[in-house]
Design a protein around this motif. Structure first.
Motif, PDB file in Angstrom:
ATOM      1  N   LEU A 110       0.830  -1.199   0.000  1.00 13.43           N
ATOM      2  CA  LEU A 110       0.000   0.000   0.000  1.00 13.43           C
ATOM      3  C   LEU A 110       0.869   1.255   0.000  1.00 13.43           C
ATOM      4  O   LEU A 110       1.892   1.306   0.691  1.00 13.43           O
ATOM      5  N   PRO A 111       0.462   2.286  -0.735  1.00 14.36           N
ATOM      6  CA  PRO A 111       1.252   3.520  -0.795  1.00 14.36           C
ATOM      7  C   PRO A 111       0.899   4.473   0.350  1.00 14.36           C
ATOM      8  O   PRO A 111       0.005   4.215   1.154  1.00 14.36           O
ATOM      9  N   HIS A 112       1.638   5.593   0.387  1.00 11.35           N
ATOM     10  CA  HIS A 112       1.329   6.724   1.264  1.00 11.35           C
ATOM     11  C   HIS A 112       1.287   6.334   2.739  1.00 11.35           C
ATOM     12  O   HIS A 112       0.343   6.649   3.471  1.00 11.35           O
ATOM     13  N   HIS A 113       2.342   5.669   3.200  1.00 14.73           N
ATOM     14  CA  HIS A 113       2.403   5.271   4.599  1.00 14.73           C
ATOM     15  C   HIS A 113       2.347   6.460   5.543  1.00 14.73           C
ATOM     16  O   HIS A 113       1.875   6.332   6.680  1.00 14.73           O
ATOM     17  N   GLU A 114       2.819   7.615   5.080  1.00 14.84           N
ATOM     18  CA  GLU A 114       2.815   8.797   5.936  1.00 14.84           C
ATOM     19  C   GLU A 114       1.396   9.250   6.270  1.00 14.84           C
ATOM     20  O   GLU A 114       1.166   9.957   7.258  1.00 14.84           O
ATOM     21  N   VAL A 115       0.419   8.820   5.459  1.00 13.55           N
ATOM     22  CA  VAL A 115      -0.995   9.104   5.729  1.00 13.55           C
ATOM     23  C   VAL A 115      -1.688   7.867   6.316  1.00 13.55           C
ATOM     24  O   VAL A 115      -2.467   7.956   7.273  1.00 13.55           O
ATOM     25  N   LEU A 116      -1.414   6.709   5.732  1.00 18.06           N
ATOM     26  CA  LEU A 116      -2.106   5.481   6.108  1.00 18.06           C
ATOM     27  C   LEU A 116      -1.859   5.089   7.556  1.00 18.06           C
ATOM     28  O   LEU A 116      -2.806   4.787   8.305  1.00 18.06           O
ATOM     29  N   ILE A 117      -0.606   5.083   7.983  1.00 11.87           N
ATOM     30  CA  ILE A 117      -0.298   4.553   9.311  1.00 11.87           C
ATOM     31  C   ILE A 117      -0.846   5.437  10.428  1.00 11.87           C
ATOM     32  O   ILE A 117      -1.448   4.914  11.388  1.00 11.87           O
ATOM     33  N   PRO A 118      -0.718   6.755  10.368  1.00 10.61           N
ATOM     34  CA  PRO A 118      -1.391   7.565  11.396  1.00 10.61           C
ATOM     35  C   PRO A 118      -2.911   7.370  11.404  1.00 10.61           C
ATOM     36  O   PRO A 118      -3.539   7.410  12.471  1.00 10.61           O
ATOM     37  N   ARG A 119      -3.506   7.136  10.218  1.00 18.24           N
ATOM     38  CA  ARG A 119      -4.949   6.903  10.169  1.00 18.24           C
ATOM     39  C   ARG A 119      -5.308   5.610  10.896  1.00 18.24           C
ATOM     40  O   ARG A 119      -6.300   5.549  11.646  1.00 18.24           O
ATOM     41  N   LEU A 120      -4.522   4.557  10.705  1.00 17.20           N
ATOM     42  CA  LEU A 120      -4.769   3.304  11.412  1.00 17.20           C
ATOM     43  C   LEU A 120      -4.589   3.487  12.913  1.00 17.20           C
ATOM     44  O   LEU A 120      -5.402   2.992  13.709  1.00 17.20           O
ATOM     45  N   ALA A 121      -3.541   4.185  13.310  1.00 17.91           N
ATOM     46  CA  ALA A 121      -3.288   4.390  14.735  1.00 17.91           C
ATOM     47  C   ALA A 121      -4.433   5.136  15.399  1.00 17.91           C
ATOM     48  O   ALA A 121      -4.782   4.870  16.559  1.00 17.91           O
ATOM     49  N   ALA A 122      -5.058   6.059  14.670  1.00 21.02           N
ATOM     50  CA  ALA A 122      -6.150   6.850  15.227  1.00 21.02           C
ATOM     51  C   ALA A 122      -7.401   6.010  15.484  1.00 21.02           C
ATOM     52  O   ALA A 122      -8.285   6.440  16.234  1.00 21.02           O
ATOM     53  N   GLY A 127      -4.589   3.096  24.489  1.00 22.20           N
ATOM     54  CA  GLY A 127      -3.638   2.079  24.903  1.00 22.20           C
ATOM     55  C   GLY A 127      -3.478   0.943  23.925  1.00 22.20           C
ATOM     56  O   GLY A 127      -2.733  -0.017  24.186  1.00 22.20           O
ATOM     57  N   GLY A 128      -4.165   1.015  22.797  1.00 15.91           N
ATOM     58  CA  GLY A 128      -4.094  -0.041  21.791  1.00 15.91           C
ATOM     59  C   GLY A 128      -2.809   0.009  20.991  1.00 15.91           C
ATOM     60  O   GLY A 128      -2.063   0.994  21.019  1.00 15.91           O
ATOM     61  N   THR A 129      -2.558  -1.062  20.242  1.00 11.94           N
ATOM     62  CA  THR A 129      -1.294  -1.219  19.516  1.00 11.94           C
ATOM     63  C   THR A 129      -1.535  -1.520  18.039  1.00 11.94           C
ATOM     64  O   THR A 129      -2.395  -2.338  17.700  1.00 11.94           O
ATOM     65  N   LEU A 130      -0.761  -0.864  17.211  1.00  7.61           N
ATOM     66  CA  LEU A 130      -0.640  -1.196  15.791  1.00  7.61           C
ATOM     67  C   LEU A 130       0.648  -1.987  15.636  1.00  7.61           C
ATOM     68  O   LEU A 130       1.731  -1.500  15.994  1.00  7.61           O
ATOM     69  N   ALA A 131       0.556  -3.215  15.134  1.00 12.67           N
ATOM     70  CA  ALA A 131       1.716  -4.095  14.988  1.00 12.67           C
ATOM     71  C   ALA A 131       1.919  -4.402  13.510  1.00 12.67           C
ATOM     72  O   ALA A 131       1.002  -4.883  12.842  1.00 12.67           O
ATOM     73  N   VAL A 132       3.121  -4.128  13.020  1.00 12.03           N
ATOM     74  CA  VAL A 132       3.401  -4.202  11.581  1.00 12.03           C
ATOM     75  C   VAL A 132       4.676  -4.981  11.329  1.00 12.03           C
ATOM     76  O   VAL A 132       5.689  -4.796  12.020  1.00 12.03           O
ATOM     77  N   GLN A 133       4.622  -5.831  10.322  1.00 15.98           N
ATOM     78  CA  GLN A 133       5.812  -6.518   9.799  1.00 15.98           C
ATOM     79  C   GLN A 133       5.791  -6.424   8.290  1.00 15.98           C
ATOM     80  O   GLN A 133       4.760  -6.707   7.662  1.00 15.98           O
ATOM     81  N   VAL A 134       6.897  -5.978   7.684  1.00 12.94           N
ATOM     82  CA  VAL A 134       6.997  -5.884   6.231  1.00 12.94           C
ATOM     83  C   VAL A 134       8.344  -6.440   5.773  1.00 12.94           C
ATOM     84  O   VAL A 134       9.355  -6.285   6.465  1.00 12.94           O
ATOM     85  N   PRO A 135       8.383  -7.087   4.614  1.00 10.77           N
ATOM     86  CA  PRO A 135       9.680  -7.459   4.048  1.00 10.77           C
ATOM     87  C   PRO A 135      10.530  -6.215   3.793  1.00 10.77           C
ATOM     88  O   PRO A 135      10.004  -5.174   3.392  1.00 10.77           O
ATOM     89  N   HIS A 136      11.814  -6.335   4.051  1.00  9.52           N
ATOM     90  CA  HIS A 136      12.741  -5.231   3.790  1.00  9.52           C
ATOM     91  C   HIS A 136      13.892  -5.767   2.943  1.00  9.52           C
ATOM     92  O   HIS A 136      15.065  -5.632   3.272  1.00  9.52           O
ATOM     93  N   GLN A 137      13.518  -6.340   1.810  1.00  5.37           N
ATOM     94  CA  GLN A 137      14.407  -7.161   1.000  1.00  5.37           C
ATOM     95  C   GLN A 137      14.632  -6.586  -0.391  1.00  5.37           C
ATOM     96  O   GLN A 137      15.321  -7.196  -1.211  1.00  5.37           O
TER      97      GLN A 137
END
Length: 261
Positions: A110-122, A127-137
């Protein structure tokens, strides 16, 4: 999984390396901080490989994915309270705020992580958690060679930006630190890939994920040419042992972001 690229994901082919793909999800699960009350969302649940482990948290687990074939397999696990087919980039939480949004090997599509990830966190519960794993290959030969050979054989046919993309670790740190408690790390897994009668093991591993959009842009004859060229390089970079197995280093990036209670 993210939105289908020309064809739906093939659960059988993807599951060929199920154990290797599941280990990072379990490592991410073990790194979770204590969670508040609330459900769990498996965002990009795919074929439900992580579902049984998420169910051990003792919460209601909801799966979200764009692939009907993958969701069909996820349903067979019997651990999801509900499963929803949709573009995960457009998903919005409904009902109780989730204690955990679990994103295993999906956000890099998915693109635009600078927008997407804060939206998910909101969307998280306090006290909840966003947990992410991505390939870095992407800079490793296993991934880079797909793009370089495709550009050499079929100039201008492949958009290098259509495949998986992640930000640099420092960029995630700057983006996420103001949002809560961040833990960010990388792990390089030395994976033993079993011998494959139908091709080099690294080719079989990468063509089900990273190389999907590259191959989807080519016709059958062009795919055959590209695969043959790719395998010739893999034979040198990742040589097989006498039994046909290959030791395949694979780097992944992880983070957990816990919002204020």
């Amino acid at each position: 999984m993210a939105t289908s690229l020309h064809t739906d994901w093939d659960p059988g082919t993807y599951s060929r390396f199920r154990g290797l793909r599941l280990r990072p999800a379990l490592d991410l699960l073990r790194a979770l901080p204590p969670l508040p009350e609330g459900p769990v969302v498996d965002l990009g649940c795919g074929n439900g490989a992580a579902g049984p482990a998420l169910a051990t948290l003792g919460r209601t687990v909801t799966g979200i994915d764009a692939s009907p074939a993958m969701l069909g397999e996820a349903r067979e696990t019997g651990v999801y309270a509900s499963l929803h087919q949709m573009d995960i980039a457009a998903w919005t939480s409904e009902g109780p705020a989730p204690a955990l949004i679990f994103c295993n090997a999906v956000l890099h599509w998915l693109p635009h992580h600078e927008v997407l990830i804060p939206r998910l966190a909101a969307m998280l519960a306090p006290g909840g958690t966003l947990a992410v794993q991505v390939p870095h290959q992407n800079n490793a030969p296993s991934h880079r060679v797909w793009l370089s050979l495709a550009d050499e054989l079929f100039p201008g046919r492949i958009d290098p930006d259509q495949g998986p993309a992640v930000l640099r670790p420092a960029e995630y740190h700057r983006l996420l630190t103001p949002l809560g408690a961040l833990s960010l790390w990388e792990t390089e897994y030395y994976q033993q890939l079993d011998a494959c009668a139908d091709g080099h093991p690294v080719r079989r591993f990468t063509e089900t994920t990273f190389a999907r959009p590259i191959l989807a842009a080519l016709d059958d004859d062009e795919q055959t040419r590209l695969i043959a060229a790719y395998e010739a390089v893999m034979d040198k970079v990742y040589p097989a042992g006498a039994d046909g197995t290959v030791l395949f280093p694979f780097r992944r990036m992880f983070f957990t972001l816990t919002v204020p209670a």
